[in-house]
Every structure is written in C-alpha cells, then in structure tokens.
Design a protein around this motif. Sequence first.
Motif, PDB file in Angstrom:
ATOM      1  N   THR A  45       0.768  -1.297   0.056  1.00  0.00           N
ATOM      2  CA  THR A  45      -0.076   0.037  -0.044  1.00  0.00           C
ATOM      3  C   THR A  45       0.869   1.408  -0.077  1.00  0.00           C
ATOM      4  O   THR A  45       2.202   1.326   0.071  1.00  0.00           O
ATOM      5  N   GLU A  46       0.374   2.441  -0.200  1.00  0.00           N
ATOM      6  CA  GLU A  46       1.025   3.721  -0.336  1.00  0.00           C
ATOM      7  C   GLU A  46       1.530   3.716   1.138  1.00  0.00           C
ATOM      8  O   GLU A  46       2.610   4.558   1.266  1.00  0.00           O
ATOM      9  N   GLU A  47       0.649   3.538   2.140  1.00  0.00           N
ATOM     10  CA  GLU A  47       0.975   3.673   3.612  1.00  0.00           C
ATOM     11  C   GLU A  47       2.431   2.960   4.011  1.00  0.00           C
ATOM     12  O   GLU A  47       3.325   3.423   4.771  1.00  0.00           O
ATOM     13  N   PHE A  48       2.389   1.816   3.312  1.00  0.00           N
ATOM     14  CA  PHE A  48       3.362   0.861   3.635  1.00  0.00           C
ATOM     15  C   PHE A  48       4.648   1.472   3.035  1.00  0.00           C
ATOM     16  O   PHE A  48       5.726   1.449   3.608  1.00  0.00           O
ATOM     17  N   PHE A  49       4.626   2.015   1.694  1.00  0.00           N
ATOM     18  CA  PHE A  49       5.748   2.576   0.970  1.00  0.00           C
ATOM     19  C   PHE A  49       6.216   3.725   1.917  1.00  0.00           C
ATOM     20  O   PHE A  49       7.582   3.874   1.864  1.00  0.00           O
ATOM     21  N   ILE A  50       5.306   4.496   2.225  1.00  0.00           N
ATOM     22  CA  ILE A  50       5.857   5.850   3.183  1.00  0.00           C
ATOM     23  C   ILE A  50       6.589   5.473   4.273  1.00  0.00           C
ATOM     24  O   ILE A  50       7.569   5.959   4.652  1.00  0.00           O
ATOM     25  N   LYS A  51       6.021   4.246   4.919  1.00  0.00           N
ATOM     26  CA  LYS A  51       6.462   4.274   6.409  1.00  0.00           C
ATOM     27  C   LYS A  51       7.832   3.274   6.373  1.00  0.00           C
ATOM     28  O   LYS A  51       8.691   3.373   6.945  1.00  0.00           O
ATOM     29  N   ASN A  52       7.919   2.327   5.161  1.00  0.00           N
ATOM     30  CA  ASN A  52       9.022   1.587   5.155  1.00  0.00           C
ATOM     31  C   ASN A  52      10.166   1.530   4.125  1.00  0.00           C
ATOM     32  O   ASN A  52      11.151   1.423   4.403  1.00  0.00           O
ATOM     33  N   ILE A  53       9.808   2.567   3.047  1.00  0.00           N
ATOM     34  CA  ILE A  53      10.704   2.571   1.890  1.00  0.00           C
ATOM     35  C   ILE A  53      10.927   4.072   1.714  1.00  0.00           C
ATOM     36  O   ILE A  53      12.305   4.101   1.294  1.00  0.00           O
ATOM     37  N   SER A  54      10.098   4.757   1.679  1.00  0.00           N
ATOM     38  CA  SER A  54      10.350   6.213   1.064  1.00  0.00           C
ATOM     39  C   SER A  54      11.771   6.890   1.945  1.00  0.00           C
ATOM     40  O   SER A  54      11.543   6.848   3.100  1.00  0.00           O
ATOM     41  N   GLY A  55      12.773   7.381   1.167  1.00  0.00           N
ATOM     42  CA  GLY A  55      13.799   7.902   1.550  1.00  0.00           C
ATOM     43  C   GLY A  55      14.908   7.205   2.274  1.00  0.00           C
ATOM     44  O   GLY A  55      15.882   7.677   2.714  1.00  0.00           O
ATOM     45  N   ARG A  56      14.925   5.666   2.278  1.00  0.00           N
ATOM     46  CA  ARG A  56      15.814   4.859   2.702  1.00  0.00           C
ATOM     47  C   ARG A  56      16.758   4.551   1.696  1.00  0.00           C
ATOM     48  O   ARG A  56      16.540   4.331   0.403  1.00  0.00           O
TER      49      ARG A  56
ATOM     50  N   ARG B  70      24.577  26.047  -3.953  1.00  0.00           N
ATOM     51  CA  ARG B  70      23.568  25.180  -3.896  1.00  0.00           C
ATOM     52  C   ARG B  70      24.084  23.846  -4.180  1.00  0.00           C
ATOM     53  O   ARG B  70      25.218  23.643  -4.657  1.00  0.00           O
ATOM     54  N   ALA B  71      23.402  22.865  -3.556  1.00  0.00           N
ATOM     55  CA  ALA B  71      23.812  21.374  -3.538  1.00  0.00           C
ATOM     56  C   ALA B  71      22.732  20.661  -3.627  1.00  0.00           C
ATOM     57  O   ALA B  71      21.635  20.660  -3.153  1.00  0.00           O
ATOM     58  N   ALA B  72      23.053  19.278  -4.283  1.00  0.00           N
ATOM     59  CA  ALA B  72      22.163  18.208  -4.229  1.00  0.00           C
ATOM     60  C   ALA B  72      22.561  17.141  -3.195  1.00  0.00           C
ATOM     61  O   ALA B  72      23.699  16.670  -3.454  1.00  0.00           O
ATOM     62  N   VAL B  73      21.843  16.949  -2.204  1.00  0.00           N
ATOM     63  CA  VAL B  73      22.062  15.698  -1.356  1.00  0.00           C
ATOM     64  C   VAL B  73      21.158  14.623  -1.195  1.00  0.00           C
ATOM     65  O   VAL B  73      19.987  14.767  -0.876  1.00  0.00           O
ATOM     66  N   THR B  74      21.460  13.527  -1.762  1.00  0.00           N
ATOM     67  CA  THR B  74      20.585  12.485  -2.086  1.00  0.00           C
ATOM     68  C   THR B  74      21.024  11.097  -1.580  1.00  0.00           C
ATOM     69  O   THR B  74      22.270  10.764  -1.393  1.00  0.00           O
ATOM     70  N   ASN B  75      19.937  10.361  -0.986  1.00  0.00           N
ATOM     71  CA  ASN B  75      20.181   8.755  -0.697  1.00  0.00           C
ATOM     72  C   ASN B  75      20.205   8.049  -1.964  1.00  0.00           C
ATOM     73  O   ASN B  75      20.545   6.798  -1.843  1.00  0.00           O
ATOM     74  N   ALA B  76      20.085   8.770  -3.028  1.00  0.00           N
ATOM     75  CA  ALA B  76      19.773   7.767  -4.496  1.00  0.00           C
ATOM     76  C   ALA B  76      21.278   7.326  -4.685  1.00  0.00           C
ATOM     77  O   ALA B  76      22.299   7.842  -4.316  1.00  0.00           O
ATOM     78  N   GLU B  77      21.424   6.279  -5.618  1.00  0.00           N
ATOM     79  CA  GLU B  77      22.559   5.738  -6.237  1.00  0.00           C
ATOM     80  C   GLU B  77      23.070   6.654  -7.020  1.00  0.00           C
ATOM     81  O   GLU B  77      22.166   7.629  -7.670  1.00  0.00           O
TER      82      GLU B  77
ATOM     83  N   GLN C  22      23.881   7.367   6.024  1.00  0.00           N
ATOM     84  CA  GLN C  22      22.951   8.086   5.227  1.00  0.00           C
ATOM     85  C   GLN C  22      21.810   8.704   6.162  1.00  0.00           C
ATOM     86  O   GLN C  22      21.710   8.695   7.172  1.00  0.00           O
ATOM     87  N   LYS C  23      21.130   9.706   5.256  1.00  0.00           N
ATOM     88  CA  LYS C  23      19.840  10.204   5.743  1.00  0.00           C
ATOM     89  C   LYS C  23      19.099   9.044   6.508  1.00  0.00           C
ATOM     90  O   LYS C  23      18.992   7.737   5.606  1.00  0.00           O
ATOM     91  N   PRO C  24      18.575   9.366   7.653  1.00  0.00           N
ATOM     92  CA  PRO C  24      18.210  10.456   8.337  1.00  0.00           C
ATOM     93  C   PRO C  24      19.467  10.959   9.189  1.00  0.00           C
ATOM     94  O   PRO C  24      18.827  11.879  10.100  1.00  0.00           O
ATOM     95  N   PHE C  25      20.627  10.268   9.070  1.00  0.00           N
ATOM     96  CA  PHE C  25      21.598  11.055   9.904  1.00  0.00           C
ATOM     97  C   PHE C  25      21.877  12.341   9.222  1.00  0.00           C
ATOM     98  O   PHE C  25      21.708  12.312   7.955  1.00  0.00           O
ATOM     99  N   PRO C  26      22.551  13.224   9.657  1.00  0.00           N
ATOM    100  CA  PRO C  26      22.922  14.514   9.341  1.00  0.00           C
ATOM    101  C   PRO C  26      24.058  14.535   8.518  1.00  0.00           C
ATOM    102  O   PRO C  26      24.420  15.499   7.687  1.00  0.00           O
ATOM    103  N   ASP C  27      24.721  13.354   8.214  1.00  0.00           N
ATOM    104  CA  ASP C  27      26.105  13.303   7.753  1.00  0.00           C
ATOM    105  C   ASP C  27      26.181  13.801   6.361  1.00  0.00           C
ATOM    106  O   ASP C  27      27.088  14.869   5.914  1.00  0.00           O
ATOM    107  N   PRO C  28      25.189  13.536   5.569  1.00  0.00           N
ATOM    108  CA  PRO C  28      25.096  14.107   4.084  1.00  0.00           C
ATOM    109  C   PRO C  28      25.403  15.568   4.132  1.00  0.00           C
ATOM    110  O   PRO C  28      25.995  16.304   3.191  1.00  0.00           O
ATOM    111  N   TYR C  29      24.310  15.964   4.627  1.00  0.00           N
ATOM    112  CA  TYR C  29      24.088  17.720   4.663  1.00  0.00           C
ATOM    113  C   TYR C  29      25.168  18.392   5.416  1.00  0.00           C
ATOM    114  O   TYR C  29      25.847  19.261   4.919  1.00  0.00           O
ATOM    115  N   LEU C  30      25.810  17.807   6.500  1.00  0.00           N
ATOM    116  CA  LEU C  30      27.107  18.206   7.187  1.00  0.00           C
ATOM    117  C   LEU C  30      28.281  18.240   6.017  1.00  0.00           C
ATOM    118  O   LEU C  30      29.237  19.099   6.059  1.00  0.00           O
TER     119      LEU C  30
END
Length: 206
Positions: free
Chosen positions: A14-25, A82-89, A118-126
């Motif tokens: 479900t969309e809810e499962f995606f948001i909770k378990n996958i999005s941004g990881r 400006r910078a792009a900071v992403t968890n993407a490959e 990686q995010k949610p830790f601040p390291d990439p932004y730092l």
Amino acid sequence: MLQEIGFNGGVPITEEFFIKNISGRHNEELCGVLLPNWDLQRARKFMDDKEALFRRLASEQLEPVKGLNKLCKWIEERGLKRAAVTNAERSNAELLISALGLSDFFEVVVLANDCERQKPFPDPYLRALQVLEVSPKHTLVFEDSVSGVKAGVAAGMLVVGMGLRNPEKSLADAGASFVINDFNDPKLWTALEELENKEEIVTVTT
C-alpha cells in the motif's frame, strides 16, 4: 517486483507501507527491511534491478515539480550556493539531475555512499555544508521524505517539506518548518522574501 518474489503473499504493498518502510531509505537499509531472510548478495542484486527499472521509468515519465524553473532562476539571480544531497545511487542521481537540466545548476552533489551514515543521519548535509563552506544557519533545505527532513533538521538547517507523496503531518512531525505542494506555493515565496530581507539565506540544498 515485490509481488513477483511473493512479498506480502503476493499482495501489492500500500501507499502507507511505502511511506513508512521505503520512502527516503538507502538500499542497504532496505535489504534488511524488505528482504531480511535473503543473503546480502542476493538482496543487493534485487535492489540493483529495482534501480535499473526506476531509471527506465524515470527516463520515460520524469517531469519537474511545478515552479522548479522559477525557483532555480531566483536562486541563480542571487548567486546562492547550492547542492544536491541524496540517498539515491549515483546513476539515479546523475540521470535525474541531467534529465531536469540541472547538471550546471548544482555546485556540489553529495551521494549516500559519500558518507558513512546516510539520511536520516545529518552526515550528508554536514558534508555539503563543509564543501560549500557555509553555516547551517544560512541554509535552506527542500526535502520530500521523512528521513530527509530529519537529516536536515539534525544538521541544524531550516527545512521545507515537499508534500509530493508523504503526508504533510509526517513531514511536519519530522521537523519541517512548513510544507508546500510545489515551488509555486505562496508560503515558499513569502518565506524566501522574509529570509532575503534578513540576509539569512546563502545556500539551498535538496
């Protein structure tokens, strides 16, 4: 792809499962979240295949968020860093940035694999702040995931939530100062005007 391997008994997530378990990881984390009983090599191969499918779909369907060009012009006119900071490959990040015509826009691109955490830790932004040589107090972040919002807040930056998929409440609860639906949102431009008048913004990251 999860259906094909019988995940959740073959029932689509479900969309809810995606948001909770996958999005941004990050994919390394997703190996354990989605495929805990698989050996790591097999799980990584699944994630690689997922990314390949994503790139194919993105190349066919990707569209910029409304108001993106307007925002980029505003940023460039003021000479903001400006910078792009992403968890993407890397391959995904390069594809998206290029497809959106932003290859010359970002001065710095920080990928998940550039940092130990990686995010949610601040390291990439730092890391982005360090490379750009700016203070978090003078930086504005745009984030569309809960993990990204948490990372920006933990790095001490003002974070604008992008309500593209995650619920506004989830982004706000994670620490977003406010949430917008696209870059034309009046809330954004009011905030930018206030920050500019106070000379409090020198960097934009996303």
